[in-house]
Write a protein that holds these residues in place. Sequence first.
Motif, mmCIF file in Angstrom:
data_model
loop_
_atom_site.group_PDB
_atom_site.id
_atom_site.type_symbol
_atom_site.label_atom_id
_atom_site.label_comp_id
_atom_site.label_asym_id
_atom_site.label_seq_id
_atom_site.Cartn_x
_atom_site.Cartn_y
_atom_site.Cartn_z
ATOM 1 N N GLY A 82 -0.222 -3.897 7.040
ATOM 2 C CA GLY A 82 -1.150 -3.232 6.118
ATOM 3 C C GLY A 82 -1.952 -2.146 6.816
ATOM 4 N N GLY A 83 -2.991 -1.697 6.109
ATOM 5 C CA GLY A 83 -3.901 -0.710 6.672
ATOM 6 C C GLY A 83 -3.364 0.697 6.593
ATOM 7 N N VAL B 5 -7.046 -4.321 -5.003
ATOM 8 C CA VAL B 5 -5.668 -3.957 -4.684
ATOM 9 C C VAL B 5 -5.134 -3.277 -5.932
ATOM 10 C CG1 VAL B 5 -3.417 -4.800 -3.959
ATOM 11 C CG2 VAL B 5 -5.476 -6.031 -3.289
ATOM 12 N N HIS B 47 3.167 -6.218 -1.606
ATOM 13 C CA HIS B 47 2.111 -7.166 -1.236
ATOM 14 C C HIS B 47 2.331 -8.485 -1.959
ATOM 15 C CE1 HIS B 47 -0.978 -7.329 -4.627
ATOM 16 N NE2 HIS B 47 -0.071 -6.507 -5.096
ATOM 17 N N THR B 52 -3.287 -11.591 -1.533
ATOM 18 C CA THR B 52 -3.876 -10.365 -0.989
ATOM 19 C C THR B 52 -5.348 -10.250 -1.373
ATOM 20 O OG1 THR B 52 -1.735 -9.329 -1.390
ATOM 21 C CG2 THR B 52 -3.522 -7.899 -0.723
ATOM 22 N N LEU B 56 -8.498 -10.259 1.297
ATOM 23 C CA LEU B 56 -9.434 -9.138 1.460
ATOM 24 C C LEU B 56 -10.874 -9.597 1.213
ATOM 25 C CD1 LEU B 56 -7.581 -6.091 -0.184
ATOM 26 C CD2 LEU B 56 -7.311 -7.095 2.090
ATOM 27 N N ILE B 74 -13.412 -2.817 0.128
ATOM 28 C CA ILE B 74 -12.043 -2.640 0.637
ATOM 29 C C ILE B 74 -11.188 -2.276 -0.576
ATOM 30 C CG2 ILE B 74 -10.034 -3.654 1.760
ATOM 31 C CD1 ILE B 74 -11.878 -5.786 2.965
ATOM 32 N N HIS B 76 -7.122 -1.144 -1.325
ATOM 33 C CA HIS B 76 -5.797 -0.963 -0.721
ATOM 34 C C HIS B 76 -4.782 -0.776 -1.825
ATOM 35 C CE1 HIS B 76 -2.506 -1.295 2.086
ATOM 36 N NE2 HIS B 76 -3.284 -1.697 3.084
ATOM 37 N N ARG B 77 -3.976 0.281 -1.710
ATOM 38 C CA ARG B 77 -2.949 0.528 -2.729
ATOM 39 C C ARG B 77 -1.658 -0.193 -2.395
ATOM 40 N NH1 ARG B 77 -2.111 6.668 -3.862
ATOM 41 N NH2 ARG B 77 -0.907 5.787 -5.595
ATOM 42 N N HIS B 78 -0.828 -0.379 -3.416
ATOM 43 C CA HIS B 78 0.551 -0.827 -3.225
ATOM 44 C C HIS B 78 1.445 0.050 -4.073
ATOM 45 C CE1 HIS B 78 0.942 -3.149 -7.079
ATOM 46 N NE2 HIS B 78 -0.370 -3.126 -6.976
ATOM 47 N N MET B 88 -5.594 3.383 1.779
ATOM 48 C CA MET B 88 -6.630 2.363 1.709
ATOM 49 C C MET B 88 -7.942 2.932 2.235
ATOM 50 S SD MET B 88 -7.002 1.813 5.140
ATOM 51 C CE MET B 88 -8.110 0.429 4.916
ATOM 52 N N LEU B 111 -7.125 -6.117 8.401
ATOM 53 C CA LEU B 111 -6.209 -5.583 7.377
ATOM 54 C C LEU B 111 -4.825 -5.295 7.942
ATOM 55 C CD1 LEU B 111 -8.435 -3.040 5.466
ATOM 56 C CD2 LEU B 111 -7.035 -4.810 4.431
#
Lengths: 83, 144
Positions: A82-83, B5, B47, B52, B56, B74, B76-78, B88, B111
């Motif tokens: 990730g990240g 997310v 993810h 997830t 987070l 936080i 974060h894309r998927h 992210m 992460l």
Amino acid sequence: MTLEVLYFAWLRERVGHPRETVTTDAPTLRDLVAELTARSDGHAAAFADLAALRCAADQQLADLDAPLEGVREVAFFPPMTGG
Amino acid sequence: MRARVQLDAFDPAAELAGFGAGAGALVTFTGIVRDDGGNLAALEIEHYPGMTERALQDFGDNAARRFDLIDWRIIHRHGRLEVGAPIMMVATAARHRRAAFDAADFLMDWLKSRAPFWKREIGRDGRAGWVAAKDSDEDALARW
């Protein structure tokens, strides 16, 4: 017991599907991996390198030697990126 | 929600509107899809829905306790992300600079290696491959 087993990333590709329902008496995740490995060539390929295997029990990261009693959902996947 | 997310793009600047009221220090980090070799068309991020979001939230709660944060985010894309798109971001708000920087660094290290995301690179030539985890990312966690 009956478990939902989930696969992600290249483990999912090798197994050929993202999830399956498994009935097992395996006491630990490691024993479950041994049972799943025998299911197909794809499973065997997915579990060929245990050093590259990460797992979760009920959505918490877990060691291969973690007990399965009471667990309802297990997931197998490669190291996370990730990240 | 402090941890999100999502498939959709986000605007890092817009996310900070009203964030961290009363803090003395705000730190943000945004990760962008980069094309090192000149062949990357896009990233696809897979993810583990459910785990997830929980992971987070746990990372954020841990950072808040450890660094006495006033607030954190936080995102974060998927899914499929084009070169140049934000992947992210983390944002931390604390009374002082050091805690805000350290908390953002801490969140990034967690992460990278402990949140259930997997990156796949799609090349302009149509070839695709999973990104391998780096030992340096794993080692970075040991700092904490």
